[in-house]
Scaffold this motif. Structure first.
Motif, mmCIF file in Angstrom:
data_model
loop_
_atom_site.group_PDB
_atom_site.id
_atom_site.type_symbol
_atom_site.label_atom_id
_atom_site.label_comp_id
_atom_site.label_asym_id
_atom_site.label_seq_id
_atom_site.Cartn_x
_atom_site.Cartn_y
_atom_site.Cartn_z
ATOM 1 N N ILE A 289 43.927 29.884 53.956
ATOM 2 C CA ILE A 289 44.489 29.081 52.996
ATOM 3 C C ILE A 289 43.823 27.634 52.801
ATOM 4 O O ILE A 289 43.836 27.282 51.707
ATOM 5 C CB ILE A 289 46.226 28.757 53.415
ATOM 6 N N SER A 290 43.419 27.179 54.019
ATOM 7 C CA SER A 290 42.616 26.125 54.197
ATOM 8 C C SER A 290 41.228 26.140 53.263
ATOM 9 O O SER A 290 40.971 25.397 52.283
ATOM 10 C CB SER A 290 42.203 25.657 55.329
ATOM 11 N N VAL A 291 40.674 27.220 53.521
ATOM 12 C CA VAL A 291 39.643 27.682 52.699
ATOM 13 C C VAL A 291 39.659 27.552 51.233
ATOM 14 O O VAL A 291 38.991 27.270 50.292
ATOM 15 C CB VAL A 291 38.791 28.772 53.334
ATOM 16 N N ARG B 276 39.694 22.359 45.370
ATOM 17 C CA ARG B 276 39.571 21.061 45.470
ATOM 18 C C ARG B 276 37.967 20.778 44.832
ATOM 19 O O ARG B 276 37.689 19.989 44.217
ATOM 20 C CB ARG B 276 39.977 20.253 46.819
ATOM 21 N N TYR C 69 42.248 26.328 49.389
ATOM 22 C CA TYR C 69 42.443 25.047 48.815
ATOM 23 C C TYR C 69 40.992 23.974 48.971
ATOM 24 O O TYR C 69 40.871 23.668 47.724
ATOM 25 C CB TYR C 69 43.485 24.368 49.911
ATOM 26 N N ALA C 70 40.360 24.141 49.777
ATOM 27 C CA ALA C 70 39.031 23.412 49.788
ATOM 28 C C ALA C 70 38.039 23.847 48.672
ATOM 29 O O ALA C 70 37.474 23.091 48.146
ATOM 30 C CB ALA C 70 38.259 23.619 51.129
ATOM 31 N N ARG C 71 38.185 25.078 48.390
ATOM 32 C CA ARG C 71 37.233 25.566 47.498
ATOM 33 C C ARG C 71 37.707 25.200 45.829
ATOM 34 O O ARG C 71 36.925 24.596 45.060
ATOM 35 C CB ARG C 71 37.194 27.256 47.432
ATOM 36 N N ALA D 65 46.340 30.483 58.195
ATOM 37 C CA ALA D 65 46.141 29.012 57.911
ATOM 38 C C ALA D 65 44.685 28.732 57.565
ATOM 39 O O ALA D 65 44.399 27.809 56.710
ATOM 40 C CB ALA D 65 46.667 28.126 59.123
ATOM 41 N N SER D 66 43.809 29.243 58.258
ATOM 42 C CA SER D 66 42.272 28.893 57.769
ATOM 43 C C SER D 66 42.110 29.425 56.439
ATOM 44 O O SER D 66 41.364 28.769 55.808
ATOM 45 C CB SER D 66 41.418 29.688 58.977
#
Length: 87
Positions: A18-20, A26, A22-24, A15-16
């Motif tokens: 995937i979050s990284v 975005r 997505y954040a990059r 999950a972490s």
């Protein structure tokens, strides 16, 4: 119990990650938008400067013409009043 904790940590890591990602992604999208907007702003600033210069030129010529006509009583000469002198 340790197996449950291990699975929980693996899921948290996924999950972490995937979050990284997505954040990059975005961040890249927003950076592209900011760059595009800055370019548009710069083009509008250049156009605004040109329009200000044009307005100043037109306003100055109009004001000079108005002062010459009103205060000094000047007018454009008629065609018959123009004399061409040749050397």
């Amino acid at each position: 119990m340790t197996r449950f904790l291990l699975i929980l940590l693996v899921l948290a890591s996924i999950a972490s990650a995937i979050s990284v990602v997505y954040a990059r992604h975005r961040h890249r999208v927003l950076f592209d938008e900011v760059t595009r907007l800055e370019r548009a702003r710069d083009e509008l600033n250049v156009e605004f400067g040109r329009l200000q210069l044009e307005q100043a030129t037109v306003a100055e010529a109009t004001r000079i013409d108005q002062v010459a006509r009103v205060r000094l009583g000047m007018k454009f000469p008629e065609t018959a009043d123009v004399v061409v002198i040749r050397p």
